[in-house]
Structures are given as structure tokens and as C-alpha cells.
Design an enzyme around this catalytic site. Sequence first.
Site, PDB file in Angstrom:
ATOM      1  N   HIS A  57      63.521  69.754  58.826  1.00  0.00           N
ATOM      2  CA  HIS A  57      63.589  69.892  57.382  1.00  0.00           C
ATOM      3  C   HIS A  57      62.203  70.115  56.811  1.00  0.00           C
ATOM      4  CE1 HIS A  57      63.066  65.682  58.474  1.00  0.00           C
ATOM      5  NE2 HIS A  57      62.232  65.656  57.461  1.00  0.00           N
ATOM      6  N   CYS A  78      70.601  46.851  47.614  1.00  0.00           N
ATOM      7  CA  CYS A  78      69.299  47.158  48.197  1.00  0.00           C
ATOM      8  C   CYS A  78      68.317  47.390  47.053  1.00  0.00           C
ATOM      9  CB  CYS A  78      69.365  48.376  49.114  1.00  0.00           C
ATOM     10  SG  CYS A  78      69.782  49.925  48.279  1.00  0.00           S
TER      11      CYS A  78
END
Length: 774
Positions: free
Chosen positions: A690, A27
Site C-alpha cells: 500500500h 478502545c
Amino acid sequence: MTTSPADPPTSTGRGGQGLKLLAVTACPTGIAHTYMAAEKLAQTARSLGHEIKVETQGSIGAENVLSDNDVRDADGVIIAADKDVDRSRFVGKKVLVVGVAEGIRHPEQLIKRVQSAPVYGGEPGNGAGGGAAAASGGGGTGGGKERSVAYKALMNGVSYMIPFVVVGGLLIAISLAVGGHPTPEGLKIAPGSFWEDVNNIGAIGFQLMVPILSGYIAYAIGDRPALVPGMIGGWIATHGELYGMKDASAGFIGGIVTGFLAGYLVVWIKKVKVPRFAQPIMPIIVIPIAATTALGLFFVYVLGKPISWVFTHLTGWLSGMTGTSAIVLGAILGLMIAFDMGGPVNKTAFLFGSGLIASGNQTVMGMCAAAIPVMPLGQGLATLIRRHLYSEQERETGMAALFMGLFGISEGAIPFAAARPAQVIPANMLGGAVAGALAGMAGVADAVPHGGPIVAVLGAVDGVPMFFVAVVIGAVVTALTTVALVDVAERRKSGARVGAGGGAGGGAEVMADADAVVTVGGASLVVEEAGVAEPVTEPVVAGPVVAESVVAGVGAGAGAAAGGASRTAVAVAPVPGATAAPGQGSDGEAVETDGVEIDGNDVSGDGQGADGDGDSDDSAPSAEVLSGYLTEQTVKTQLDADGKEAAIREMAELVAGTGKVADVGELVRVALVREAQGTTGLGEEIAIPHAKTDAVTAPVVGFARSADGIDWGSLDGTLAKLVFMISVPEAAAGDEHLRILALLSRKLMDADFRARLQGAEDKAAILRVLGEIR
């Protein structure tokens, strides 16, 4: 991390005759995506009774590299990558080329499809070739394939160009800062000095910048035969003397054009049928020579003429404006300076200003000098204002751009303009126009043909205070406009994804810089290197998925897979710690994930305890949970809250008990801001709120359960009963969070694990269950 071949099958398995398969995963950032795809392919191949060896091309280089013997004995090759992978070693083998996300999501389908994939290097035009052809040959894909290939090619070129911009720019800036002095011809370095040699080395980096951009754009489209025509085309684009422009060139925009022309020209030439005896020399002799010659002559005789015409007429037009308003002229010059950064429009404005210095008119150059540093300073500032919009490499480039901007090196902004032209170029132009207009209004003068704060520091600028005011305001305008335009673009994309995903067969959208894609029950979690994720919609028909560039968006995407649950995505802020490859503990030892150890040895995980019966051994001491970020002090057996906001506040107060939270209110505020961008409810009764804020002094993870469940806005409609909260400081860095998140998310795929976590009687039992995540 390496993933070795699965143990030889003892039976034919569900897939029938056991095959010997190879795979390559990669990637753009080479962190989690790469290794997760490798693990998924290895697990699935083993379960189907096949052998497989997976080469990972990650951020630390290629590991578990495929040998000639491996290739010789292979029955097929799967390439799951969102960047270019050399396929020349697989000539004569069945090759399937897909996006890296497909390796994570549909490994079983890929293993089936590779058995009927076309043979690479066989009949020309069979679709197994490089670049765009490979994308189609590697299995069908839905609409938008060309856009995805173009994006991947552009990002490939930009990623290779960035080091040349940074190294060349910084060497030039340092040499000018230490050895430069203002002269009527601009900042000059004493001939024969040490700093002249440093400057010359930096100039070489800049000369190679656009050819590298062009060459690797072409390489990503047409494979190795396109590299030479792409690079030579880029060189021609930056040397205007080859097509009648003595003092200017087509710049980086011309390099992008030559890169795409070279790549697609090579793809077209590959489709031409030639006798078999000529096929071996096609990729190394015939195609490069034919494409280079055709592209070079096309640029010189066709594209070069209009570019030269534009340059000549822009110069004449500016000459006729010298008597107009200084504000208007300054704005126009700022627009031109910022448009193409070294291209014909930029050079026209610069040469116009520098040419008037000799006639005693230094104010025009003062307008140009104020606009010149705005682009790199503005783009660098944007990476600081909204860090989560940028990858780690882009943030590093942003810091270098800030430094280059101080020395009037506008090319520092080119990587940003090449990657996001629709957002960055208009923002650059607006900031440049503001800076130029303010300098013109204040009558700023520059006695040397150079720009940036360095000329003011060296005493070449008249009207220094207003010069700096113009530069600062222009840079801030550029930064804020860039961030705003990117946000608007992504909101539109997010809205389109939600609408498209509402019916069966919603289109495929995969995030560009995502480092990890993990599925929790019916929900997909995409994690980017910068700690931000985007909604994902999953297609009904399996096919290659090529990552597309996005940044933080708003809302959650909905995808209707056939009979499947809707999918959403959340971002988890980085949790720093000892750097470890995905699947490794902080001490560097291999760890088990879904039945495959990172060192390649098969294990019998799948959520089972040490005794193999799926139950944890209550007598065993609890292991460190999530690298010690989650402790008994940050676990709560039952939440009191019945709403999302109240639950986030309760979780914040829970982790604050560790002494690692300096401001609970600010932590809650940041977490709620993230929720406003898109729910962090994954579905399957799971939520992972978060926050990344300096209200937290050290990384900390909290966990709590809700008996009745809390409406978290999950797309599958389930109430959140398992809540993890991850909080880290703003300056957190490192890859540990990727390992932790991948392990956590994989484990949450196991329904039995979730049930045992829900049924644990007390904190100690909860920690024992969570201790299995390792």
C-alpha cells in the site's frame, strides 16, 4: 454499530448450559477495535449456545446500552476495553476485565473465564475493582501489567485534557490577537472589553487543564472514588501559593504525579477490610475524603517544600550568570523554558527575564521570548512532517499547537509531552536551547514579558529578523528531534519484540492506537486510525492485553503461539469515502460480517453464497467491490513479475490504467519505502502492499494473482499468491478504509474463499468472488 443479543439457543451447544452474558467493548479511538471485539464475542457466544448483549463505547458514543434489567439477569460480564469503563453498575456480578484485543483474539476463552471470574463489589481486594486491581482480577496476565496500566492511565488523562488545552489556548490566542496591545507588563487587553471576557473564559480552560489531566489519570487507576482526589491534587499542583510559591507551581508534571498518587492510593485503600455495613459508603464518602485529605497534605507539606526550594535556588543561580556569555545564558534559559512549560523551572527562567526588563536589560527577555513558542510550534510541525506517527486527535491538537505557538502559548505542547515525555521533553529542550542561544548571539531584545511571534508583530521586539530566525530554527530542531527520537524508540521496541517472540511463549505486545486487529489465517493485521500498523506478537497463555503506545516501527514481530503460525502486521493507508460505521455499506445499510449483521441480527455468512452451499451464484450480477475502489480494470488474473519490487511496479501500472495515478514511479517508491519498514506479506499466501501519496489523485485498489507465488518476506514462509494493492492520496481522510479493510481481512480468513479466489477462471469470476465482501 450495535450488536444485539444472539438469538436464544435451541440447544446447550458446546459450552453446556446456555448463559446470559453481557459485554462492553471500547478502545481509545473507538473506531474498528471496539466493534470488531463486539462482533467476535457475539459470534462465539452464539456458537457456544449462549445469549449475549454487547454494549459498544465507540467514537460516536455508547450504543446498545445495557439496561438495569440486562444486568439483573446476567450470569457474567466481559469488559474488553483499553480505556476506563464504569463498572459500578455491575456490582454483584461476575466481571472479567481484559484488553479489547483479547475480545477479538480469544473470545471463546473469555466466555469460559467469565464463568469463574470474581464477583465485582464483593470481598474487598478480590481483584474485581477498578483500575489496576481490575486488570489482575479479570484473569491472569503476563509480565508488564503495571507498565500497561500506567500507560493506559496516562493516555486517559491526556485524552480528557486535550480539549481544555485546545479551547483555552485558542480563546486566549484570539483575544490577544484582536484585543491585545504591548505594555511594560506584557500583552494586555483593555479592561472591561469584550476581548477581556473571551480571555478570561480561555484562562478558565487553562486553569482546569492540569486538574483534568490528574483526575482522569487517577480515575483510570482507581475508578470513580479516585476522581476527586486526583482533580484536587492537580489543582494544588498548579497553585504554588498553597505550598510557598507565589509566582510558580509544579505545573503539568506535578499534575501527572498527583494523578498517579491519587489512583494508587485509592487502590490501596480499597484493599482495607471494613465491616459490611460500612462498605456502601466507602466509594462515595470514606475513600474520596481520606484520599483527598492525605494527598493534599502530602503535596503541601512534603512535595511542595522541595519544589519551592528548587525555584528559589534556580533564581539565585541565574542571577549569578548575568555576566556570562549571551549564547550560554540564552541556551540555558531556552532549556529551562522548554523543560516543564509552566512548571517551576519554566517560571524561574521567565520571571528572571521579565524582572530584568525594568532595569533596562531587555536582551534576557528576548532570549526567553524566542524559546517560548518553540515547543508548540515544533510539536505541531512534527505532526505535519510524520503524520502517520500520530492519531487523528493528536494531529488536530498539533494544528491547535501551531496556532498557540504563534501567540506565545507554550502550553500547546503539554499534551505531547505528557503522552511521550521521554521523546518530547528532550526535543523541546534542544529546540529551546537553540532558539535562546541564537537570540542571545544576535542581541534580540523584548520590551514586554511575553513571547512568540505575536510580540514581534506588535512591535515589542528589537532585532525582528533574527528573532524569527531563532524561532524557526528552534521549532525545526524540535520537530526533527521529536521524530528521530520516536523512531529510535520504536525500532528498539520492534527489535525487542522480534527477539522475545522467537521462542515459545513470546511476550504479548498490542499497539496502542490500533483501531483494528484482524487475523488472516496465521497472521495478525493491526490497523491504526492514522493508517499505520505495528507488528503483533501473540502470547501462549491467554490473559488481559492492555494496549501500549507505539508508533510506526521497523521490521515485523514474530510470536510463537503454541503450535501456531508466526504473526506479522501491515499498515493500510486510508481509503476515503462516504463515512460509514464498520460493517456498514456506504449507503448506511447493515452488512454481514462473519455471521453477525451490524444491526445485531444473526445471519448465516461464513463465506457461503446466497444459496448457502458456499458457492457463489455465477448467474448473479457482480456487486460493487470494495465500495467501487476495485474494478475489472484493476484486476489482473496473473502477474508476470517474480519478485516483490517488480510485482509492486506491475501493480502500480495496473491501477494507473484507471487514470487515478499521476506518477507511477513515485507510487512505486512510496510503496517500497513502506516495505522497508516491515513486510506487508501477511502469510497464508496473501500480501497487501500500500501507499499513501499525492502521486495518486483518487483512492484505488488493485488485485492480482501469482501462479508460482512471490517471496514477500512473510513470517510463515509462504509465497504471496493473492496480492491486493491499496493506494490513496496523502490528504485522504474518513473511516471508509477501516470498514473496507476489516471486511476484506475477515473474508480472507476463510480458506474456502481464498481457494475460490485462487481458482476463479477470469476477471468476471474473480469479481464475483470478491463481491461477497460486503
